[in-house]
Scaffold this active site. Sequence first.
Site, PDB file in Angstrom:
ATOM      1  N   ASP A  13       0.808  -1.223   0.000  1.00 50.42           N
ATOM      2  CA  ASP A  13       0.000   0.000   0.000  1.00 50.42           C
ATOM      3  C   ASP A  13       0.839   1.269   0.000  1.00 50.42           C
ATOM      4  O   ASP A  13       0.448   2.293   0.564  1.00 50.42           O
ATOM      5  CB  ASP A  13      -0.976   0.020   1.206  1.00 50.42           C
ATOM      6  N   LYS A  16       1.745   2.287  -4.971  1.00 48.10           N
ATOM      7  CA  LYS A  16       2.293   1.747  -6.230  1.00 48.10           C
ATOM      8  C   LYS A  16       1.361   2.037  -7.408  1.00 48.10           C
ATOM      9  O   LYS A  16       1.814   2.413  -8.484  1.00 48.10           O
ATOM     10  CB  LYS A  16       2.507   0.221  -6.100  1.00 48.10           C
ATOM     11  N   GLY A  40      -4.639  -4.290  -3.782  1.00 43.52           N
ATOM     12  CA  GLY A  40      -5.617  -3.250  -4.085  1.00 43.52           C
ATOM     13  C   GLY A  40      -4.834  -2.004  -4.440  1.00 43.52           C
ATOM     14  O   GLY A  40      -4.184  -1.421  -3.576  1.00 43.52           O
ATOM     15  N   HIS A  41      -4.829  -1.655  -5.713  1.00 48.71           N
ATOM     16  CA  HIS A  41      -4.037  -0.514  -6.180  1.00 48.71           C
ATOM     17  C   HIS A  41      -4.990   0.610  -6.590  1.00 48.71           C
ATOM     18  O   HIS A  41      -5.787   0.440  -7.500  1.00 48.71           O
ATOM     19  CB  HIS A  41      -3.136  -0.931  -7.350  1.00 48.71           C
ATOM     20  N   GLN A 223       1.932  -5.972  -3.253  1.00 50.95           N
ATOM     21  CA  GLN A 223       2.379  -6.063  -1.854  1.00 50.95           C
ATOM     22  C   GLN A 223       3.684  -5.263  -1.672  1.00 50.95           C
ATOM     23  O   GLN A 223       3.898  -4.322  -2.415  1.00 50.95           O
ATOM     24  CB  GLN A 223       2.552  -7.529  -1.415  1.00 50.95           C
TER      25      GLN A 223
HETATM   26  P1  GDP Z   1      -0.830   0.384  -3.513  1.00 50.03           P
HETATM   27  O1  GDP Z   1      -1.430  -0.906  -3.050  1.00 50.03           O
HETATM   28  O2  GDP Z   1       0.633   0.446  -3.265  1.00 50.03           O
HETATM   29  O3  GDP Z   1      -1.191   0.716  -4.930  1.00 50.03           O
HETATM   30  O4  GDP Z   1      -1.473   1.525  -2.579  1.00 50.03           O
HETATM   31  P2  GDP Z   1      -3.018   1.673  -2.176  1.00 50.03           P
HETATM   32  O5  GDP Z   1      -3.762   2.170  -3.341  1.00 50.03           O
HETATM   33  O6  GDP Z   1      -3.523   0.435  -1.515  1.00 50.03           O
HETATM   34  O7  GDP Z   1      -2.903   2.740  -1.033  1.00 50.03           O
HETATM   35  C1  GDP Z   1      -2.326   3.985  -1.257  1.00 50.03           C
HETATM   36  C2  GDP Z   1      -3.356   5.062  -0.912  1.00 50.03           C
HETATM   37  O8  GDP Z   1      -2.717   6.307  -0.932  1.00 50.03           O
HETATM   38  C3  GDP Z   1      -4.472   5.165  -1.946  1.00 50.03           C
HETATM   39  O9  GDP Z   1      -5.634   5.582  -1.305  1.00 50.03           O
HETATM   40  C4  GDP Z   1      -3.962   6.240  -2.905  1.00 50.03           C
HETATM   41  O10 GDP Z   1      -5.011   6.919  -3.579  1.00 50.03           O
HETATM   42  C5  GDP Z   1      -3.296   7.146  -1.937  1.00 50.03           C
HETATM   43  N1  GDP Z   1      -2.170   7.944  -2.435  1.00 50.03           N
HETATM   44  C6  GDP Z   1      -1.108   7.574  -3.189  1.00 50.03           C
HETATM   45  N2  GDP Z   1      -0.204   8.574  -3.257  1.00 50.03           N
HETATM   46  C7  GDP Z   1      -0.724   9.581  -2.521  1.00 50.03           C
HETATM   47  C8  GDP Z   1      -0.262  10.874  -2.162  1.00 50.03           C
HETATM   48  O11 GDP Z   1       0.836  11.291  -2.502  1.00 50.03           O
HETATM   49  N3  GDP Z   1      -1.084  11.634  -1.361  1.00 50.03           N
HETATM   50  C9  GDP Z   1      -2.301  11.190  -0.939  1.00 50.03           C
HETATM   51  N4  GDP Z   1      -3.048  12.018  -0.213  1.00 50.03           N
HETATM   52  N5  GDP Z   1      -2.753   9.986  -1.243  1.00 50.03           N
HETATM   53  C10 GDP Z   1      -1.962   9.183  -2.016  1.00 50.03           C
HETATM   54  P1  IMO Z   2      -0.947  -4.160  -2.297  1.00 49.65           P
HETATM   55  O1  IMO Z   2      -0.511  -4.714  -3.615  1.00 49.65           O
HETATM   56  C1  IMO Z   2      -0.966  -4.565   2.018  1.00 49.65           C
HETATM   57  C2  IMO Z   2      -1.085  -8.612   3.645  1.00 49.65           C
HETATM   58  C3  IMO Z   2      -2.322  -9.046   4.401  1.00 49.65           C
HETATM   59  C4  IMO Z   2      -1.692  -9.992   5.408  1.00 49.65           C
HETATM   60  C5  IMO Z   2      -0.602 -10.670   4.605  1.00 49.65           C
HETATM   61  C6  IMO Z   2      -1.008 -12.018   4.022  1.00 49.65           C
HETATM   62  O2  IMO Z   2      -2.243  -3.433  -2.339  1.00 49.65           O
HETATM   63  O3  IMO Z   2       0.148  -3.389  -1.642  1.00 49.65           O
HETATM   64  P2  IMO Z   2      -2.574 -12.710   1.998  1.00 49.65           P
HETATM   65  O4  IMO Z   2      -4.045 -12.451   1.764  1.00 49.65           O
HETATM   66  O5  IMO Z   2      -1.689 -12.189   0.932  1.00 49.65           O
HETATM   67  O6  IMO Z   2      -2.296 -14.141   2.330  1.00 49.65           O
HETATM   68  O7  IMO Z   2      -2.249 -11.892   3.356  1.00 49.65           O
HETATM   69  O8  IMO Z   2      -0.277  -9.786   3.543  1.00 49.65           O
HETATM   70  N1  IMO Z   2      -1.320  -8.114   2.274  1.00 49.65           N
HETATM   71  C7  IMO Z   2      -1.236  -6.826   1.930  1.00 49.65           C
HETATM   72  N2  IMO Z   2      -1.028  -5.731   2.691  1.00 49.65           N
HETATM   73  N3  IMO Z   2      -1.092  -4.454   0.690  1.00 49.65           N
HETATM   74  C8  IMO Z   2      -1.281  -5.544  -0.081  1.00 49.65           C
HETATM   75  O9  IMO Z   2      -1.253  -5.480  -1.427  1.00 49.65           O
HETATM   76  C9  IMO Z   2      -1.400  -6.802   0.534  1.00 49.65           C
HETATM   77  N4  IMO Z   2      -1.609  -8.052   0.084  1.00 49.65           N
HETATM   78  C10 IMO Z   2      -1.540  -8.847   1.164  1.00 49.65           C
HETATM   79  O10 IMO Z   2      -2.977  -7.961   5.014  1.00 49.65           O
HETATM   80  O11 IMO Z   2      -1.069  -9.251   6.424  1.00 49.65           O
HETATM   81 MG    MG Z   3      -2.940  -1.571  -1.794  1.00 54.41          MG
END
Ligand code: GDP
Ligand code: IMO
Ligand code: MG
Length: 422
Positions: A13, A16, A40-41, A223
Amino acid sequence: MANTILVGAQWGDEGKGKIIDVLTEQADIVVRTQGGNNAGHTVFIGEQKYVLHLVPSGILRKRKLCVIGNGVVIDPVSLVAEIDGLGRFGVRCEGNLFISETAHLVLPYHRELDAQREILKGKNKIGTTKRGIGPAYGDKAARTGVRMIDLINPPRFEEVLRRKLKENNEILKAFGAKPLSFKKVHAAYRAAGDRLKPFVANTVVLLHEAVREQKDILFEGAQGTFLDIDHGTYPFVTSSNTTAGGACTGSGVPPHRMDLVLGVMKAYTTRVGEGALPTEDPTLAKTLHEMGREFGATTGRARRCGWFDAVATRYATMINGIDELAVTNLDGLDGIDPIRVCVGYRLNGKRLQVPPCDATQLENCEPIYHDFPGWKKPTHTARQISELPSAARRYIKAIAELTGAPLRIVSVGPTRNETIVL
Ligand code: GDP
Ligand code: IMO
Ligand code: MG
Protein backbone atom coordinates in the site's frame (compact mmCIF):
# COMPACT_ATOMS: atom_id res chain seq x y z
CA MET A 1 11.87 4.70 -20.11
CA ALA A 2 13.45 1.20 -20.46
CA ASN A 3 12.30 -1.89 -18.56
CA THR A 4 11.44 -0.88 -15.02
CA ILE A 5 10.58 -3.04 -12.04
CA LEU A 6 8.44 -1.15 -9.54
CA VAL A 7 8.39 -2.60 -6.03
CA GLY A 8 6.89 -1.61 -2.70
CA ALA A 9 9.71 -0.86 -0.22
CA GLN A 10 7.62 -1.30 2.94
CA TRP A 11 4.61 -3.47 3.92
CA GLY A 12 2.38 -2.86 0.88
CA ASP A 13 0.00 0.00 0.00
CA GLU A 14 2.89 2.36 -0.65
CA GLY A 15 0.97 4.03 -3.48
CA LYS A 16 2.29 1.75 -6.23
CA GLY A 17 -0.94 2.06 -8.26
CA LYS A 18 -0.68 5.84 -8.41
CA ILE A 19 3.00 5.78 -9.43
CA ILE A 20 2.35 3.05 -12.05
CA ASP A 21 -0.38 5.24 -13.53
CA VAL A 22 2.00 8.20 -13.72
CA LEU A 23 4.80 6.14 -15.29
CA THR A 24 2.52 4.30 -17.73
CA GLU A 25 2.38 7.45 -19.83
CA GLN A 26 5.89 6.58 -21.04
CA ALA A 27 5.51 2.78 -21.06
CA ASP A 28 4.21 0.45 -23.77
CA ILE A 29 3.32 -2.52 -21.57
CA VAL A 30 2.46 -2.95 -17.88
CA VAL A 31 2.85 -6.41 -16.33
CA ARG A 32 1.66 -7.85 -13.02
CA THR A 33 3.96 -10.71 -12.05
CA GLN A 34 2.93 -11.97 -8.60
CA GLY A 35 0.22 -11.90 -5.97
CA GLY A 36 -3.47 -12.06 -6.69
CA ASN A 37 -6.58 -10.12 -5.79
CA ASN A 38 -5.15 -9.60 -2.31
CA ALA A 39 -3.66 -6.49 -3.93
CA GLY A 40 -5.62 -3.25 -4.08
CA HIS A 41 -4.04 -0.51 -6.18
CA THR A 42 -5.81 2.84 -6.12
CA VAL A 43 -5.68 5.23 -9.04
CA PHE A 44 -7.54 8.53 -9.27
CA ILE A 45 -8.26 9.98 -12.67
CA GLY A 46 -9.63 13.39 -11.70
CA GLU A 47 -12.42 12.70 -9.22
CA GLN A 48 -12.93 9.12 -10.39
CA LYS A 49 -11.43 6.48 -8.12
CA TYR A 50 -10.43 3.06 -9.49
CA VAL A 51 -9.20 0.18 -7.35
CA LEU A 52 -7.36 -2.48 -9.35
CA HIS A 53 -6.90 -5.94 -7.88
CA LEU A 54 -5.66 -8.20 -10.70
CA VAL A 55 -5.70 -6.02 -13.79
CA PRO A 56 -2.50 -3.94 -14.09
CA SER A 57 -3.03 -0.26 -13.24
CA GLY A 58 -1.77 0.62 -16.75
CA ILE A 59 -5.18 -0.34 -18.16
CA LEU A 60 -6.49 3.14 -17.33
CA ARG A 61 -4.40 4.69 -20.10
CA LYS A 62 -5.55 4.05 -23.64
CA ARG A 63 -3.51 1.93 -26.06
CA LYS A 64 -1.25 0.45 -23.40
CA LEU A 65 -0.95 -3.33 -23.29
CA CYS A 66 -1.43 -5.00 -19.95
CA VAL A 67 -0.28 -8.47 -19.00
CA ILE A 68 -1.14 -10.73 -16.07
CA GLY A 69 1.98 -12.88 -15.91
CA ASN A 70 2.54 -16.53 -15.02
CA GLY A 71 3.50 -15.67 -11.43
CA VAL A 72 0.07 -14.27 -10.55
CA VAL A 73 -2.66 -16.40 -8.95
CA ILE A 74 -6.02 -15.65 -10.56
CA ASP A 75 -9.50 -15.95 -9.14
CA PRO A 76 -11.26 -16.06 -12.53
CA VAL A 77 -14.71 -15.12 -11.20
CA SER A 78 -13.30 -12.09 -9.46
CA LEU A 79 -11.23 -11.15 -12.55
CA VAL A 80 -14.35 -11.20 -14.74
CA ALA A 81 -16.11 -8.95 -12.21
CA GLU A 82 -13.12 -6.56 -12.31
CA ILE A 83 -13.08 -6.48 -16.12
CA ASP A 84 -16.85 -5.85 -16.20
CA GLY A 85 -16.52 -3.17 -13.55
CA LEU A 86 -13.86 -1.38 -15.61
CA GLY A 87 -16.06 -1.73 -18.68
CA ARG A 88 -18.85 0.17 -16.90
CA PHE A 89 -16.42 3.11 -16.60
CA GLY A 90 -15.59 2.86 -20.30
CA VAL A 91 -12.22 1.13 -19.71
CA ARG A 92 -11.81 -1.59 -22.33
CA CYS A 93 -9.80 -4.69 -21.49
CA GLU A 94 -10.62 -6.56 -24.72
CA GLY A 95 -7.56 -6.39 -26.98
CA ASN A 96 -5.51 -4.61 -24.28
CA LEU A 97 -5.22 -7.32 -21.65
CA PHE A 98 -3.36 -10.62 -21.94
CA ILE A 99 -3.44 -13.37 -19.32
CA SER A 100 -0.72 -15.99 -19.00
CA GLU A 101 -1.92 -19.50 -19.78
CA THR A 102 0.32 -20.85 -17.03
CA ALA A 103 -0.96 -18.60 -14.23
CA HIS A 104 -2.49 -20.67 -11.42
CA LEU A 105 -6.11 -20.41 -10.36
CA VAL A 106 -7.52 -19.52 -6.99
CA LEU A 107 -10.47 -21.86 -6.38
CA PRO A 108 -13.22 -21.52 -3.75
CA TYR A 109 -11.59 -24.19 -1.57
CA HIS A 110 -8.46 -22.02 -1.40
CA ARG A 111 -10.52 -19.15 0.00
CA GLU A 112 -12.29 -21.45 2.44
CA LEU A 113 -9.01 -23.03 3.58
CA ASP A 114 -7.47 -19.58 4.01
CA ALA A 115 -10.36 -18.60 6.31
CA GLN A 116 -10.32 -21.90 8.23
CA ARG A 117 -6.56 -21.81 8.83
CA GLU A 118 -6.84 -18.27 10.16
CA ILE A 119 -9.58 -19.37 12.59
CA LEU A 120 -7.44 -22.29 13.73
CA LYS A 121 -4.44 -20.01 14.33
CA GLY A 122 -6.52 -17.88 16.72
CA LYS A 123 -4.44 -15.06 18.18
CA ASN A 124 -1.48 -16.10 16.02
CA LYS A 125 -3.40 -15.44 12.82
CA ILE A 126 -1.65 -13.72 9.89
CA GLY A 127 -4.55 -11.38 9.17
CA THR A 128 -4.75 -12.44 5.53
CA THR A 129 -7.10 -10.87 3.02
CA LYS A 130 -8.96 -14.23 2.91
CA ARG A 131 -8.64 -14.29 -0.86
CA GLY A 132 -7.17 -17.82 -0.85
CA ILE A 133 -3.69 -16.64 -1.82
CA GLY A 134 -1.64 -18.84 0.55
CA PRO A 135 -3.46 -22.10 -0.27
CA ALA A 136 -3.35 -21.35 -4.04
CA TYR A 137 0.44 -20.80 -4.02
CA GLY A 138 0.68 -23.84 -1.73
CA ASP A 139 -0.96 -25.99 -4.41
CA LYS A 140 1.32 -24.50 -7.06
CA ALA A 141 4.43 -25.44 -5.06
CA ALA A 142 3.01 -28.88 -4.28
CA ARG A 143 2.36 -29.38 -8.01
CA THR A 144 -1.33 -29.92 -7.36
CA GLY A 145 -2.55 -26.61 -8.79
CA VAL A 146 -4.96 -25.85 -11.61
CA ARG A 147 -3.93 -23.32 -14.27
CA MET A 148 -5.59 -20.99 -16.79
CA ILE A 149 -4.68 -23.46 -19.53
CA ASP A 150 -6.81 -26.07 -17.71
CA LEU A 151 -9.71 -23.68 -17.17
CA ILE A 152 -10.09 -22.97 -20.89
CA ASN A 153 -10.11 -26.69 -21.76
CA PRO A 154 -13.65 -27.72 -20.62
CA PRO A 155 -13.29 -31.54 -20.50
CA ARG A 156 -9.95 -31.31 -18.72
CA PHE A 157 -11.22 -28.68 -16.28
CA GLU A 158 -14.25 -30.80 -15.39
CA GLU A 159 -12.09 -33.83 -14.70
CA VAL A 160 -9.49 -31.93 -12.67
CA LEU A 161 -12.08 -29.97 -10.69
CA ARG A 162 -13.98 -33.13 -9.77
CA ARG A 163 -10.78 -34.68 -8.42
CA LYS A 164 -9.65 -31.52 -6.61
CA LEU A 165 -13.05 -30.94 -4.98
CA LYS A 166 -13.20 -34.53 -3.74
CA GLU A 167 -9.85 -34.13 -1.99
CA ASN A 168 -10.41 -30.59 -0.70
CA ASN A 169 -13.94 -31.29 0.54
CA GLU A 170 -12.48 -33.97 2.81
CA ILE A 171 -10.04 -31.40 4.20
CA LEU A 172 -12.81 -28.83 4.65
CA LYS A 173 -14.94 -31.40 6.49
CA ALA A 174 -12.00 -32.08 8.82
CA PHE A 175 -11.99 -28.35 9.65
CA GLY A 176 -15.72 -28.60 10.38
CA ALA A 177 -16.49 -26.46 7.30
CA LYS A 178 -19.17 -27.08 4.69
CA PRO A 179 -18.07 -29.02 1.57
CA LEU A 180 -18.40 -27.24 -1.78
CA SER A 181 -20.85 -28.22 -4.51
CA PHE A 182 -19.15 -29.39 -7.70
CA LYS A 183 -22.11 -28.21 -9.76
CA LYS A 184 -22.01 -24.64 -8.45
CA VAL A 185 -18.23 -24.22 -8.63
CA HIS A 186 -18.06 -25.82 -12.07
CA ALA A 187 -20.81 -23.59 -13.48
CA ALA A 188 -19.28 -20.37 -12.11
CA TYR A 189 -15.72 -21.23 -13.21
CA ARG A 190 -16.73 -22.51 -16.65
CA ALA A 191 -18.65 -19.28 -17.29
CA ALA A 192 -15.60 -17.26 -16.19
CA GLY A 193 -13.35 -19.49 -18.34
CA ASP A 194 -15.45 -18.75 -21.43
CA ARG A 195 -15.26 -15.01 -20.74
CA LEU A 196 -11.50 -15.07 -20.15
CA LYS A 197 -10.52 -17.40 -23.00
CA PRO A 198 -9.98 -14.59 -25.54
CA PHE A 199 -7.51 -12.95 -23.16
CA VAL A 200 -5.39 -16.06 -22.58
CA ALA A 201 -2.03 -16.13 -24.36
CA ASN A 202 1.57 -17.24 -24.17
CA THR A 203 2.61 -14.04 -22.43
CA VAL A 204 6.26 -15.12 -22.18
CA VAL A 205 6.58 -15.05 -25.96
CA LEU A 206 4.57 -11.83 -26.15
CA LEU A 207 6.92 -10.12 -23.68
CA HIS A 208 10.06 -11.41 -25.39
CA GLU A 209 8.82 -10.03 -28.71
CA ALA A 210 8.26 -6.70 -26.97
CA VAL A 211 11.79 -6.81 -25.52
CA ARG A 212 13.18 -7.53 -29.01
CA GLU A 213 11.25 -4.56 -30.39
CA GLN A 214 12.73 -2.42 -27.58
CA LYS A 215 9.33 -1.63 -26.14
CA ASP A 216 9.30 -0.11 -22.64
CA ILE A 217 7.91 -2.48 -20.06
CA LEU A 218 6.80 -1.59 -16.57
CA PHE A 219 6.62 -4.44 -14.04
CA GLU A 220 3.96 -3.60 -11.45
CA GLY A 221 4.85 -5.11 -8.09
CA ALA A 222 2.12 -6.04 -5.65
CA GLN A 223 2.38 -6.06 -1.85
CA GLY A 224 5.73 -4.91 -0.48
CA THR A 225 9.25 -6.03 0.43
CA PHE A 226 8.41 -7.04 4.01
CA LEU A 227 5.51 -9.22 2.83
CA ASP A 228 7.87 -11.26 0.62
CA ILE A 229 7.67 -15.01 1.27
CA ASP A 230 11.49 -15.29 1.51
CA HIS A 231 12.65 -11.87 2.67
CA GLY A 232 9.67 -10.55 4.62
CA THR A 233 8.62 -10.84 8.26
CA TYR A 234 7.80 -14.55 8.00
CA PRO A 235 5.30 -15.98 8.82
CA PHE A 236 3.42 -12.65 8.67
CA VAL A 237 3.89 -12.37 4.91
CA THR A 238 2.08 -13.16 1.70
CA SER A 239 2.93 -16.24 -0.37
CA SER A 240 4.82 -14.79 -3.33
CA ASN A 241 8.12 -13.04 -4.03
CA THR A 242 7.15 -9.40 -3.82
CA THR A 243 10.77 -8.29 -4.25
CA ALA A 244 12.43 -7.45 -7.58
CA GLY A 245 13.33 -11.05 -8.51
CA GLY A 246 9.63 -11.91 -8.60
CA ALA A 247 9.27 -9.73 -11.69
CA CYS A 248 11.58 -12.10 -13.62
CA THR A 249 10.19 -15.43 -12.45
CA GLY A 250 6.64 -14.13 -12.66
CA SER A 251 6.94 -12.96 -16.26
CA GLY A 252 9.65 -15.04 -17.93
CA VAL A 253 11.71 -11.92 -18.71
CA PRO A 254 15.32 -12.58 -17.65
CA PRO A 255 17.22 -10.38 -15.14
CA HIS A 256 19.65 -8.94 -17.69
CA ARG A 257 16.73 -7.47 -19.68
CA MET A 258 15.73 -5.33 -16.71
CA ASP A 259 17.10 -1.81 -16.67
CA LEU A 260 15.92 -0.18 -13.47
CA VAL A 261 14.34 -0.93 -10.11
CA LEU A 262 12.11 1.78 -8.68
CA GLY A 263 11.21 1.53 -5.00
CA VAL A 264 7.97 3.13 -3.85
CA MET A 265 7.65 4.13 -0.21
CA LYS A 266 5.27 6.22 1.83
CA ALA A 267 6.63 9.21 3.74
CA TYR A 268 5.56 7.24 6.83
CA THR A 269 4.82 3.52 7.34
CA THR A 270 1.63 1.48 7.23
CA ARG A 271 0.79 -2.17 7.59
CA VAL A 272 -2.48 -4.06 7.35
CA GLY A 273 -2.67 -7.48 9.00
CA GLU A 274 -0.65 -8.92 11.87
CA GLY A 275 3.11 -9.01 12.48
CA ALA A 276 5.75 -6.65 13.81
CA LEU A 277 5.71 -2.98 12.88
CA PRO A 278 8.56 -1.48 14.92
CA THR A 279 7.63 2.19 14.42
CA GLU A 280 3.88 1.74 14.99
CA ASP A 281 2.33 4.79 16.66
CA PRO A 282 -1.36 4.77 17.58
CA THR A 283 -1.50 8.58 17.86
CA LEU A 284 -0.18 9.00 14.31
CA ALA A 285 -2.66 6.31 13.17
CA LYS A 286 -5.53 8.19 14.81
CA THR A 287 -4.52 11.44 13.12
CA LEU A 288 -4.28 9.80 9.67
CA HIS A 289 -7.55 7.88 10.12
CA GLU A 290 -9.35 11.06 11.19
CA MET A 291 -8.18 12.59 7.91
CA GLY A 292 -9.98 9.67 6.18
CA ARG A 293 -6.68 8.12 5.13
CA GLU A 294 -5.20 4.65 5.47
CA PHE A 295 -8.13 2.30 5.09
CA GLY A 296 -7.37 -0.87 3.10
CA ALA A 297 -8.23 -0.79 -0.62
CA THR A 298 -9.10 -4.52 -0.66
CA THR A 299 -10.62 -5.30 2.73
CA GLY A 300 -11.45 -1.82 4.06
CA ARG A 301 -9.52 -2.60 7.26
CA ALA A 302 -7.95 0.38 9.07
CA ARG A 303 -4.22 0.23 8.35
CA ARG A 304 -1.78 0.30 11.23
CA CYS A 305 0.44 3.39 10.96
CA GLY A 306 3.89 4.36 12.18
CA TRP A 307 6.82 6.65 11.54
CA PHE A 308 9.12 6.26 8.54
CA ASP A 309 11.41 3.31 9.19
CA ALA A 310 14.75 3.80 7.45
CA VAL A 311 16.14 0.51 8.78
CA ALA A 312 13.41 -1.25 6.82
CA THR A 313 13.70 0.83 3.64
CA ARG A 314 17.51 0.57 3.61
CA TYR A 315 17.13 -3.22 3.73
CA ALA A 316 14.57 -2.98 0.92
CA THR A 317 17.11 -1.06 -1.18
CA MET A 318 19.60 -3.86 -0.68
CA ILE A 319 17.24 -6.78 -1.35
CA ASN A 320 15.64 -5.23 -4.43
CA GLY A 321 18.64 -3.35 -5.79
CA ILE A 322 16.55 -0.18 -5.78
CA ASP A 323 18.06 2.38 -8.18
CA GLU A 324 15.59 5.20 -7.64
CA LEU A 325 12.88 6.13 -5.18
CA ALA A 326 9.34 7.42 -5.30
CA VAL A 327 8.07 8.91 -2.02
CA THR A 328 4.28 9.10 -1.74
CA ASN A 329 1.82 10.63 0.68
CA LEU A 330 4.15 13.43 1.73
CA ASP A 331 0.98 15.51 2.23
CA GLY A 332 -0.10 13.08 4.99
CA LEU A 333 2.54 14.67 7.25
CA ASP A 334 1.55 18.28 6.48
CA GLY A 335 0.10 19.00 9.94
CA ILE A 336 2.50 16.92 12.01
CA ASP A 337 5.31 18.34 14.13
CA PRO A 338 7.79 16.95 14.99
CA ILE A 339 8.10 14.11 12.47
CA ARG A 340 10.00 11.08 13.66
CA VAL A 341 12.25 8.86 11.55
CA CYS A 342 13.61 5.54 12.76
CA VAL A 343 17.36 5.44 12.05
CA GLY A 344 18.25 2.24 13.92
CA TYR A 345 16.79 -0.51 16.12
CA ARG A 346 17.85 -1.38 19.64
CA LEU A 347 17.54 -5.01 20.71
CA ASN A 348 18.83 -6.27 24.09
CA GLY A 349 21.06 -3.21 24.45
CA LYS A 350 22.63 -3.64 20.97
CA ARG A 351 22.12 -1.31 18.03
CA LEU A 352 20.99 -3.03 14.83
CA GLN A 353 21.25 -1.61 11.31
CA VAL A 354 19.26 -4.39 9.63
CA PRO A 355 15.94 -5.90 10.70
CA PRO A 356 16.37 -9.25 12.49
CA CYS A 357 14.87 -12.21 10.60
CA ASP A 358 13.21 -13.67 13.69
CA ALA A 359 9.62 -12.39 14.04
CA THR A 360 9.79 -12.27 17.86
CA GLN A 361 13.10 -10.39 17.81
CA LEU A 362 11.68 -7.87 15.37
CA GLU A 363 8.65 -7.49 17.65
CA ASN A 364 11.05 -6.63 20.49
CA CYS A 365 13.13 -4.09 18.57
CA GLU A 366 12.93 -0.55 19.90
CA PRO A 367 13.25 2.15 17.26
CA ILE A 368 15.93 4.80 17.63
CA TYR A 369 14.40 8.03 16.37
CA HIS A 370 15.71 11.19 14.84
CA ASP A 371 13.15 14.00 14.98
CA PHE A 372 12.62 16.41 12.11
CA PRO A 373 10.70 19.69 12.35
CA GLY A 374 7.33 19.64 10.60
CA TRP A 375 6.34 22.18 7.94
CA LYS A 376 2.72 22.68 8.98
CA LYS A 377 1.72 23.88 5.51
CA PRO A 378 -0.16 22.13 2.69
CA THR A 379 2.08 20.53 0.07
CA HIS A 380 -0.51 19.23 -2.42
CA THR A 381 -0.18 22.22 -4.76
CA ALA A 382 3.59 21.82 -5.26
CA ARG A 383 4.64 20.69 -8.75
CA GLN A 384 8.34 21.45 -8.41
CA ILE A 385 10.60 20.46 -5.57
CA SER A 386 11.36 24.18 -5.02
CA GLU A 387 7.66 24.78 -4.28
CA LEU A 388 7.77 22.53 -1.21
CA PRO A 389 8.35 24.11 2.22
CA SER A 390 12.05 23.91 3.11
CA ALA A 391 11.38 21.59 6.08
CA ALA A 392 9.57 19.18 3.72
CA ARG A 393 12.52 19.30 1.30
CA ARG A 394 14.91 18.54 4.14
CA TYR A 395 12.70 15.66 5.27
CA ILE A 396 12.45 13.89 1.89
CA LYS A 397 16.14 14.43 1.23
CA ALA A 398 16.95 12.83 4.60
CA ILE A 399 14.69 9.79 4.16
CA ALA A 400 16.06 9.17 0.65
CA GLU A 401 19.65 9.41 1.94
CA LEU A 402 18.92 7.08 4.84
CA THR A 403 17.24 4.64 2.42
CA GLY A 404 20.28 4.77 0.18
CA ALA A 405 18.95 5.63 -3.27
CA PRO A 406 18.32 8.81 -5.27
CA LEU A 407 14.89 10.39 -5.19
CA ARG A 408 13.07 10.53 -8.53
CA ILE A 409 9.39 11.12 -7.73
CA VAL A 410 7.55 12.83 -4.88
CA SER A 411 3.80 12.39 -4.64
CA VAL A 412 1.77 15.02 -2.80
CA GLY A 413 -1.77 13.80 -3.53
CA PRO A 414 -3.63 10.84 -5.00
CA THR A 415 -4.16 12.21 -8.54
CA ARG A 416 -1.80 12.23 -11.54
CA ASN A 417 -1.15 15.96 -11.33
CA GLU A 418 -0.14 15.89 -7.71
CA THR A 419 3.30 14.59 -8.60
CA ILE A 420 6.78 16.08 -8.63
CA VAL A 421 9.28 14.43 -10.96
CA LEU A 422 12.90 15.27 -10.23
P1 GDP B 1 -0.83 0.38 -3.51
O1 GDP B 1 -1.43 -0.91 -3.05
O2 GDP B 1 0.63 0.45 -3.26
O3 GDP B 1 -1.19 0.72 -4.93
O4 GDP B 1 -1.47 1.52 -2.58
P2 GDP B 1 -3.02 1.67 -2.18
O5 GDP B 1 -3.76 2.17 -3.34
O6 GDP B 1 -3.52 0.43 -1.52
O7 GDP B 1 -2.90 2.74 -1.03
C1 GDP B 1 -2.33 3.99 -1.26
C2 GDP B 1 -3.36 5.06 -0.91
O8 GDP B 1 -2.72 6.31 -0.93
C3 GDP B 1 -4.47 5.17 -1.95
O9 GDP B 1 -5.63 5.58 -1.30
C4 GDP B 1 -3.96 6.24 -2.91
O10 GDP B 1 -5.01 6.92 -3.58
C5 GDP B 1 -3.30 7.15 -1.94
N1 GDP B 1 -2.17 7.94 -2.43
C6 GDP B 1 -1.11 7.57 -3.19
N2 GDP B 1 -0.20 8.57 -3.26
C7 GDP B 1 -0.72 9.58 -2.52
C8 GDP B 1 -0.26 10.87 -2.16
O11 GDP B 1 0.84 11.29 -2.50
N3 GDP B 1 -1.08 11.63 -1.36
C9 GDP B 1 -2.30 11.19 -0.94
N4 GDP B 1 -3.05 12.02 -0.21
N5 GDP B 1 -2.75 9.99 -1.24
C10 GDP B 1 -1.96 9.18 -2.02
P1 IMO C 1 -0.95 -4.16 -2.30
O1 IMO C 1 -0.51 -4.71 -3.62
C1 IMO C 1 -0.97 -4.56 2.02
C2 IMO C 1 -1.09 -8.61 3.65
C3 IMO C 1 -2.32 -9.05 4.40
C4 IMO C 1 -1.69 -9.99 5.41
C5 IMO C 1 -0.60 -10.67 4.60
C6 IMO C 1 -1.01 -12.02 4.02
O2 IMO C 1 -2.24 -3.43 -2.34
O3 IMO C 1 0.15 -3.39 -1.64
P2 IMO C 1 -2.57 -12.71 2.00
O4 IMO C 1 -4.04 -12.45 1.76
O5 IMO C 1 -1.69 -12.19 0.93
O6 IMO C 1 -2.30 -14.14 2.33
O7 IMO C 1 -2.25 -11.89 3.36
O8 IMO C 1 -0.28 -9.79 3.54
N1 IMO C 1 -1.32 -8.11 2.27
C7 IMO C 1 -1.24 -6.83 1.93
N2 IMO C 1 -1.03 -5.73 2.69
N3 IMO C 1 -1.09 -4.45 0.69
C8 IMO C 1 -1.28 -5.54 -0.08
O9 IMO C 1 -1.25 -5.48 -1.43
C9 IMO C 1 -1.40 -6.80 0.53
N4 IMO C 1 -1.61 -8.05 0.08
C10 IMO C 1 -1.54 -8.85 1.16
O10 IMO C 1 -2.98 -7.96 5.01
O11 IMO C 1 -1.07 -9.25 6.42
MG1 MG D 1 -2.94 -1.57 -1.79
